[in-house]
Write an enzyme that holds these catalytic residues in place. Structure first.
Site, mmCIF file in Angstrom:
data_model
loop_
_atom_site.group_PDB
_atom_site.id
_atom_site.type_symbol
_atom_site.label_atom_id
_atom_site.label_comp_id
_atom_site.label_asym_id
_atom_site.label_seq_id
_atom_site.Cartn_x
_atom_site.Cartn_y
_atom_site.Cartn_z
ATOM 1 N N GLU A 1 0.659 -1.166 -0.074
ATOM 2 C CA GLU A 1 0.018 -0.068 -0.062
ATOM 3 C C GLU A 1 0.906 1.274 0.045
ATOM 4 O O GLU A 1 0.606 2.150 0.878
ATOM 5 C CB GLU A 1 -0.866 -0.022 1.356
HETATM 6 C C1 TNX Z 1 -4.621 -3.886 4.803
HETATM 7 S S1 TNX Z 1 -2.774 -6.165 4.649
HETATM 8 C C2 TNX Z 1 -3.153 -3.705 5.287
HETATM 9 C C3 TNX Z 1 -2.941 -3.190 6.684
HETATM 10 C C4 TNX Z 1 -4.155 -3.186 7.345
HETATM 11 C C5 TNX Z 1 -4.979 -4.185 7.146
HETATM 12 C C6 TNX Z 1 -6.526 -4.042 8.032
HETATM 13 C C7 TNX Z 1 -1.768 -5.158 4.433
HETATM 14 C C8 TNX Z 1 -0.481 -5.694 3.698
HETATM 15 N N1 TNX Z 1 -2.005 -3.909 4.596
HETATM 16 O O1 TNX Z 1 -2.310 -1.920 6.733
HETATM 17 O O2 TNX Z 1 -3.953 -2.942 8.788
HETATM 18 O O3 TNX Z 1 -5.510 -4.187 5.760
HETATM 19 O O4 TNX Z 1 -7.158 -5.232 7.717
#
Ligand code: TNX
Length: 481
Positions: free
Chosen positions: A288
């Site tokens: 992300e």
């Molecule tokens: C996605 S999973 C994210 C996290 C969040 C999560 C909440 C991932 C690699 N990144 O930063 O905490 O969703 O469910």
């Protein structure tokens, strides 16, 4: 007849109702000298659970033996247990196998005896993990140790600690003490701050190792970096620290490829993290990074890959890193089916390995249903049956099943700020993931009966659990008075 309450279910179990092995009489321990230290912790746990006592001249024996050869399954975690009337024999090709055998033996303990049984077992997948987010909300060492106890019980072999994010930095790194001085105390609103000193982290690593679990540190770059840019102003183009962040949004923070401080930062924090783990792996995050254009993202992941390889460790990263060049054998952790699956398939064709953490099955911070108090629902609800009923090699279309090396559950802590909160989200779903990761032949009916039998241990540890639909849970001990 009820199945033995073994979880995960071993590959082969043959019971002999004619035989029992009493535990209310002393036992003689027969153990390979090389194993004595290695088995200390799990053996002590068995003795406590069973009430058995060891004396050198007892007539009944418990034997722990390394057998290097003759195993059909090449896994170092394979083991065999044979319970006869006067002898219990555990054998395995390695120390690790004996540790797994003792985890099974603890689960076999019935009132004052062990049932006659022959068990032949080995894991389906080599990678069986849990991602624990201690960055949004901190979990102190004594609570992480309880999570490790839980993982050991269900034969997990990896604890992946998500040690940095926008809201906090949790690992002391000698090259940049300001990271924990400034971003240690911060956390998501409602969560706890804190960090692990080097000594505390070493203690956690040792605690996990004694239970056959590898601790994999994750420092998340090049996004999810606000705790770093808050503590280290040189990581920002204007040389000013970013504000502390206690919100829930993701994707706004970033490193900058053009700043010389960035490379220095990556090299030193990964070197410091590498010093603090026995694991062959470091996790560099990579998820992300929405504030970065693709070229700069790939460039920064390349820098991070370089920094990790320079420490002698191998790479693990979230699925987004599949866009970058990775050395063969790097591990890509899949989590999000909404995008980027093609890149994962291609990375696997170039030699990457894949660990499966699909949110709809393994994200244990997602709510069970609409009435769950804690948790999120961005990928829907995850009930116990969702954590159990899925096939890791069929999550991504077109992915070579041989690239799938394992399964990892994840628990993110935006809404989870206490040990009780953590446990009620992990239990019982972690057991579902454990069985998918270990057992070849799944059986939901049998699983529900065996998972219900776990509650006396959970209650004994004072861990709350969710009474998921589809299971006949026993009456809680508290209500029996
Ligand atoms: C996605 S999973 C994210 C996290 C969040 C999560 C909440 C991932 C690699 N990144 O930063 O905490 O969703 O469910």
């Amino acid at each position: 007849m009820s199945p033995l309450p073994l979880l995960p279910q071993p590959q082969s179990v043959l019971t002999d109702p004619e035989v029992t092995f009493p535990l209310d009489q002393p036992l003689r321990l027969e153990v390979d000298e090389s194993l004595r230290l290695v088995v200390e912790v799990p053996l002590a746990e068995f003795l406590t659970a069973s009430g058995a006592e060891l004396t050198p001249d007892a007539s009944r024996t418990i034997a722990l033996q390394i057998e290097p050869d003759g195993w059909e399954n090449p896994s170092p975690e394979a083991y065999r247990i044979r319970v006869e009337a006067d002898r219990v024999q555990l054998s395995a090709p390695t120390d690790l196998g004996i540790i797994r055998a003792l985890a099974t033996l603890v689960q076999l303990v019935e009132d004052g005896h062990l049932p006659g049984v022959e068990i032949d077992d080995a894991p389906r997948f080599t990678w069986r993990g849990l991602t624990l987010d201690v960055a949004r909300s901190f979990f102190p060492p004594n609570e992480v140790k309880q999570v490790i106890d839980l993982l050991a019980r269900y034969k997990f072999n990896r604890l992946h600690l998500h040690l940095s994010d926008d809201q906090g930095w949790r690992l002391e790194v000698p090259s940049h003490p300001e990271l924990t001085e400034i971003s240690g105390p911060t956390a998501i609103a409602g969560g706890r701050g804190g960090f692990y000193t080097q000594a505390e982290f070493a203690d956690l690593v040792g605690y996990a190792e004694a239970r056959g679990i590898d601790v994999i540190p994750e420092l998340d770059v090049p996004g999810h970096t606000n705790a770093a840019t808050h503590a280290c102003p040189e990581l920002n183009p204007d040389g000013q620290p970013t504000d502390a962040y206690d919100g829930m949004q993701v994707g706004f923070s970033r490193l900058h490829a053009a700043l010389p401080a960035t490379r220095e930062f990556l090299q030193s924090v990964f070197a410091d993290a590498a010093e603090q783990t026995e694991s062959a792996y470091l996790h560099l995050g990579g998820d992300e990074a929405l504030a970065l254009e693709s070229d700069e993202y790939v460039q920064l992941v390349g820098e991070a890959v370089h920094a990790v390889l320079a420490t002698g460790k191998e790479i693990v990263g979230w699925q987004e890193i599949a866009q970058a060049a990775l050395p063969p054998g790097s591990v890509v952790q899949f989590w999000d089916g909404r995008s980027g699956t093609e890149a994962v398939v291609q990375a696997a064709q170039r030699g990457a390995l894949v660990v499966m953490s699909p949110a709809e099955h393994t994200y244990l911070d997602l709510k069970y249903d609409q009435s769950t108090e804690l948790g999120q629902d961005w990928a829907g609800y995850v009930e116990l049956s969702d954590s159990y009923r899925w096939e890791p090699t069929r999550v991504i279309e077109g992915l070579d099943p041989r690239a799938v090396v394992g399964v990892e559950a994840a628990i993110w802590t935006e809404t989870i700020h206490s040990l009780e909160g953590l446990m009620v989200m992990l239990l019982p779903r972690l057991a579902g993931v454990a069985e998918v990761a270990w057992t070849e032949e799944l059986n939901w009916e049998s699983f529900t009966r065996r998972v219900a039998a776990q509650t006396s241990w959970w209650e004994g540890r004072q861990w709350p659990y969710h009474r998921s639909a589809g299971v006949s849970w026993p009456t809680p001990q508290a209500e029996l008075g």
